[in-house]
Scaffold this active site. Structure first.
Site, PDB file in Angstrom:
ATOM      1  N   THR A 135       0.841  -1.191   0.000  1.00 50.92           N
ATOM      2  CA  THR A 135       0.000   0.000   0.000  1.00 50.92           C
ATOM      3  C   THR A 135       0.876   1.240   0.000  1.00 50.92           C
ATOM      4  O   THR A 135       1.891   1.299   0.694  1.00 50.92           O
ATOM      5  CB  THR A 135      -0.949  -0.002   1.230  1.00 50.92           C
ATOM      6  OG1 THR A 135      -1.737   1.191   1.209  1.00 50.92           O
ATOM      7  CG2 THR A 135      -0.193  -0.093   2.545  1.00 50.92           C
ATOM      8  N   GLU A 154      -4.937  -2.468   4.656  1.00 50.42           N
ATOM      9  CA  GLU A 154      -4.698  -2.887   6.042  1.00 50.42           C
ATOM     10  C   GLU A 154      -5.914  -3.522   6.710  1.00 50.42           C
ATOM     11  O   GLU A 154      -5.798  -4.104   7.786  1.00 50.42           O
ATOM     12  CB  GLU A 154      -4.255  -1.682   6.883  1.00 50.42           C
ATOM     13  CG  GLU A 154      -2.881  -1.148   6.536  1.00 50.42           C
ATOM     14  CD  GLU A 154      -2.898  -0.059   5.465  1.00 50.42           C
ATOM     15  OE1 GLU A 154      -1.925   0.699   5.385  1.00 50.42           O
ATOM     16  OE2 GLU A 154      -3.889   0.029   4.699  1.00 50.42           O
ATOM     17  N   TRP A 210      -4.346   6.412  -4.988  1.00 52.76           N
ATOM     18  CA  TRP A 210      -3.765   7.490  -4.203  1.00 52.76           C
ATOM     19  C   TRP A 210      -2.704   8.219  -5.029  1.00 52.76           C
ATOM     20  O   TRP A 210      -1.893   7.593  -5.690  1.00 52.76           O
ATOM     21  CB  TRP A 210      -3.066   6.951  -2.953  1.00 52.76           C
ATOM     22  CG  TRP A 210      -3.946   6.343  -1.901  1.00 52.76           C
ATOM     23  CD1 TRP A 210      -4.001   5.034  -1.565  1.00 52.76           C
ATOM     24  CD2 TRP A 210      -4.866   7.019  -1.043  1.00 52.76           C
ATOM     25  NE1 TRP A 210      -4.897   4.846  -0.545  1.00 52.76           N
ATOM     26  CE2 TRP A 210      -5.443   6.044  -0.209  1.00 52.76           C
ATOM     27  CE3 TRP A 210      -5.266   8.351  -0.901  1.00 52.76           C
ATOM     28  CZ2 TRP A 210      -6.393   6.358   0.749  1.00 52.76           C
ATOM     29  CZ3 TRP A 210      -6.209   8.662   0.060  1.00 52.76           C
ATOM     30  CH2 TRP A 210      -6.765   7.677   0.868  1.00 52.76           C
ATOM     31  N   LYS A 235      -7.119  11.418  -4.011  1.00 50.71           N
ATOM     32  CA  LYS A 235      -7.698  10.159  -4.484  1.00 50.71           C
ATOM     33  C   LYS A 235      -8.204  10.360  -5.907  1.00 50.71           C
ATOM     34  O   LYS A 235      -9.097  11.153  -6.149  1.00 50.71           O
ATOM     35  CB  LYS A 235      -8.852   9.762  -3.557  1.00 50.71           C
ATOM     36  CG  LYS A 235      -9.151   8.270  -3.518  1.00 50.71           C
ATOM     37  CD  LYS A 235      -7.997   7.480  -2.949  1.00 50.71           C
ATOM     38  CE  LYS A 235      -8.294   6.015  -2.816  1.00 50.71           C
ATOM     39  NZ  LYS A 235      -9.231   5.659  -1.785  1.00 50.71           N
TER      40      LYS A 235
END
Length: 408
Positions: free
Chosen positions: A90, A235, A349, A344
């Site tokens: 990520t 996550e 991202w 975003k």
């Protein structure tokens, strides 16, 4: 595949990848970066002998040929449930991507979580099209939850335009699909332009960025399709919340329901949310008070791979999402801001800090700032604001060109 080559190299080396399975589309990309990845022993190209490319990839093997040569017998299991199962990376605001390592136990519990009626609610009769890619936390859990329920899975290819998605929905009889808002906006534009209808689609799951009211209404009013908004992170494996309305809210007129439909929703069984201030004190769930959004549960990451970033859980075992949110008396969570300074765009991202750091490296630039601007297709797009050094004159293209090749 959307990441910058340096980040791909970092991830492959950090994970210690030994075998890479590659789609034909990405063979040139892999050829360029593999010399920098010493741990890779084999590359399997996802094709048959007829279309196997002439490639300079070392030890390249053909997937279909491997299957032909393999035996029928396989031994599965016999390992601890906490054995590593999947590793997703990520991107944050700064530094290299962080790895989130899922155990077999965690993925299995997350699969059970997705089987709840209020999550995927999949059945053997369901036909699911996950447009969301599998590198986004196992396609939001659908990669496991769909097969677990016995549902038919329809996998899209490289084309994500409205025409291609519509063709898949109709020819495969898709009943449920999941994607970021950008994909749905493209699909609806195509359907409107051609005067088409949906013959089998009943529900869509939209996540990756906040879902605009206009998109919810377009599906509901125009085609009788239910929109469920979802929120999650790499996550969180990733299911965090879904905007399923309880009976008392469903009894309201549709216009009044919209107040909750545009929120990110409530957590399913197995996920717990709370709000805390920066001192770690819990904030009221009154729909008005903002707080740092904290989450815990058996499918929530307890640490990053190889301990990157240090301790990530607080004293109560909650993970700080980096989002600022409210939670109302019905348990509906709504993200209002991001503690992380990121933009975003189309479900991805974009780090404003990264672009600022590159832009300010131009010899004419004194200061640079990047802000997110609303965009009809991509949700947000970065806008670069620069202050030139005294005596310099502006050439817009010169500064955009300076970013070329330096950002993903």
């Amino acid at each position: 595949p959307r990441l910058f080559p340096e980040q791909l190299i970092y991830i492959i080396n950090h994970a210690g990848d030994r075998i890479i399975f590659v789609d034909l589309t990405f063979v040139p990309l892999l050829e360029a970066i593999l010399p920098h990845c010493p741990t890779v022993e084999r590359v399997v190209v996802m094709t048959d002998q007829l279309t196997m490319p002439a490639t300079k990839l070392p030890r390249a093997e053909c997937y279909e040929q491997l299957l032909v040569e393999a035996g029928e017998d396989v031994t599965w299991g016999g390992f601890d449930e906490k054995t590593a199962c999947g590793l997703c990376y990520t991107s944050g605001t700064t530094g290299n991507p962080k790895g989130v390592l899922y155990s077999h136990r965690s993925n299995f519990i997350h699969t059970l979580l997705t089987l709840q009626t209020a999550v995927l609610g999949a059945t053997p009769k369901e036909v699911i099209l996950p447009v969301v890619p599998m590198f986004h936390a196992n396609a939001w859990g659908i990669a496991f939850g769909g097969p677990a329920a016995g549902s038919k899975l329809v996998m899209p290819g490289a084309r994500m335009d409205g025409e291609a998605i519509y063709e898949l929905l109709e020819t495969e009889g898709v009943t449920f699909s999941a994607a970021v808002p950008t994909v749905w906006q493209g699909l609806l534009a195509h359907v409107r332009e051609k005067g088409l209808q949906f013959s089998t689609l009943k529900r869509v799951l939209i996540g990756g960025s906040a879902v605009p009211e206009s998109l919810i209404r377009a599906f509901h009013d125009g085609y009788g399709i239910e929109v469920v908004q979802g929120w999650g992170m790499t996550e969180t494996s990733p299911i965090g919340t879904l905007s399923n309305l309880p009976p008392e809210l469903l009894e309201l007129p549709y216009d009044e329901q919209m107040k909750w439909r545009i929120k990110q929703g409530v957590p399913p069984l197995g996920v717990e949310l709370t709000l805390k201030n920066y001192a770690g004190q819990e904030m009221p769930h009154d729909g008005q008070t903002y707080g740092r959004l904290m989450v815990r549960g058996p499918t929530i990451a307890g640490a990053y791979f190889k301990g990157e970033g240090g301790e990530i859980l607080d004293n109560d075992g909650f993970f700080d999402t980096g989002d600022v949110a409210t939670i109302d008396t019905h348990g509906f969570m709504q993200i209002t801001d991001r503690a992380k300074d990121v933009i975003k765009s189309g479900g991805e991202w974009i780090s404003s800090i990264e672009i600022e750091n590159i832009a300010v490296g131009h010899p004419k630039v004194e200061l640079a700032a990047v802000i997110g601007a609303a965009h009809p297709k991509w949700d947000e797009r970065p806008v670069l604001i620069i202050k030139l050094k005294p005596g310099e004159t502006l050439d817009k293209q010169e500064h955009l060109g300076f970013l070329q090749g330096k950002i993903a």
